[in-house]
Design a protein around this motif. Structure first.
Motif, short mmCIF file in Angstrom:
data_model
loop_
_atom_site.label_atom_id
_atom_site.label_comp_id
_atom_site.label_asym_id
_atom_site.label_seq_id
_atom_site.Cartn_x
_atom_site.Cartn_y
_atom_site.Cartn_z
N GLY A 14 -4.76 -1.68 -87.84
CA GLY A 14 -4.64 -3.11 -88.12
C GLY A 14 -3.24 -3.47 -88.58
N ALA A 15 -2.69 -2.69 -89.50
CA ALA A 15 -1.34 -2.96 -90.00
C ALA A 15 -0.30 -2.78 -88.91
N LEU A 16 -0.43 -1.73 -88.12
CA LEU A 16 0.54 -1.49 -87.05
C LEU A 16 0.42 -2.53 -85.94
N CYS A 17 -0.78 -2.99 -85.67
CA CYS A 17 -0.98 -4.03 -84.67
C CYS A 17 -0.31 -5.33 -85.12
N LEU A 18 -0.45 -5.68 -86.39
CA LEU A 18 0.19 -6.88 -86.90
C LEU A 18 1.71 -6.74 -86.84
N ALA A 19 2.24 -5.58 -87.16
CA ALA A 19 3.68 -5.36 -87.09
C ALA A 19 4.18 -5.49 -85.65
N LEU A 20 3.43 -4.94 -84.72
CA LEU A 20 3.80 -5.03 -83.31
C LEU A 20 3.76 -6.47 -82.82
N LEU A 21 2.75 -7.22 -83.20
CA LEU A 21 2.67 -8.62 -82.81
C LEU A 21 3.82 -9.43 -83.41
N GLY A 22 4.18 -9.14 -84.65
CA GLY A 22 5.31 -9.82 -85.28
C GLY A 22 6.61 -9.54 -84.56
N TRP A 23 6.80 -8.31 -84.15
CA TRP A 23 8.01 -7.96 -83.41
C TRP A 23 8.05 -8.66 -82.06
N LEU A 24 6.94 -8.68 -81.36
CA LEU A 24 6.89 -9.36 -80.06
C LEU A 24 7.16 -10.86 -80.21
N LYS A 25 6.66 -11.46 -81.27
CA LYS A 25 6.84 -12.88 -81.50
C LYS A 25 8.30 -13.21 -81.86
N SER A 26 8.97 -12.31 -82.55
CA SER A 26 10.32 -12.59 -83.03
C SER A 26 11.37 -12.56 -81.91
N ARG A 27 11.10 -11.88 -80.85
CA ARG A 27 12.04 -11.71 -79.73
C ARG A 27 13.35 -11.05 -80.15
N GLU A 28 13.32 -10.30 -81.23
CA GLU A 28 14.48 -9.55 -81.69
C GLU A 28 14.45 -8.17 -81.07
N PRO A 29 15.59 -7.49 -81.05
CA PRO A 29 15.57 -6.09 -80.62
C PRO A 29 14.73 -5.27 -81.60
N PHE A 30 14.16 -4.19 -81.12
CA PHE A 30 13.30 -3.37 -81.96
C PHE A 30 14.09 -2.80 -83.13
N ASN A 31 13.55 -2.94 -84.33
CA ASN A 31 14.18 -2.43 -85.54
C ASN A 31 13.25 -1.36 -86.13
N ALA A 32 13.63 -0.12 -85.94
CA ALA A 32 12.79 0.99 -86.40
C ALA A 32 12.61 0.97 -87.92
N ARG A 33 13.59 0.46 -88.64
CA ARG A 33 13.50 0.43 -90.10
C ARG A 33 12.37 -0.48 -90.56
N LYS A 34 12.25 -1.67 -89.96
CA LYS A 34 11.17 -2.58 -90.31
C LYS A 34 9.82 -2.00 -89.92
N PHE A 35 9.77 -1.37 -88.75
CA PHE A 35 8.51 -0.80 -88.28
C PHE A 35 8.08 0.37 -89.15
N THR A 36 9.04 1.12 -89.67
CA THR A 36 8.72 2.23 -90.56
C THR A 36 8.08 1.72 -91.85
N ALA A 37 8.58 0.59 -92.37
CA ALA A 37 7.98 0.00 -93.57
C ALA A 37 6.53 -0.40 -93.29
N SER A 38 6.28 -0.95 -92.11
CA SER A 38 4.91 -1.30 -91.74
C SER A 38 4.04 -0.06 -91.58
N ALA A 39 4.62 1.00 -91.04
CA ALA A 39 3.85 2.24 -90.87
C ALA A 39 3.46 2.83 -92.22
N ILE A 40 4.37 2.78 -93.19
CA ILE A 40 4.06 3.30 -94.52
C ILE A 40 2.97 2.45 -95.17
N THR A 41 3.09 1.13 -95.02
CA THR A 41 2.04 0.23 -95.53
C THR A 41 0.71 0.54 -94.86
#
Length: 89
Positions: A14-41
């Protein structure tokens, strides 16, 4: 024990799905640092749900998924508030 592990994985998903949806919505290049914070959460939320969950079946898995997504959304909102800082007096 296996059901607790499944609940933990569902909350993490659930947390990773929300992070992935947020990244897709932002249209920014993938930021592994932000995704890592979501993975830890996701891992922390997953462990918490897996340990304390008393539900079983579809209700339990859906609540675990939503709790994981909610934990990630709360973390993201807290980062935004902290980035603004306290108002100066």
């Amino acid at each position: 024990m296996q059901e607790n592990l499944a609940m933990a994985l569902c909350a993490a998903a659930g947390a990773l799905c929300l992070a992935l949806l947020g990244w897709l919505k932002s249209r920014e290049p993938f930021n592994a640092r932000k995704f890592t914070a979501s993975a830890i959460t996701a891992i922390i939320a997953g462990i918490s749900v897996g340990v304390v969950s008393q539900y079983d079946g579809a209700v339990g898995f859906m609540s675990a998924f939503l709790i994981g997504a909610g934990a990630d959304a709360t973390r993201h909102a807290a980062y935004k508030v902290a980035a603004k800082g306290l108002p100066k007096q």
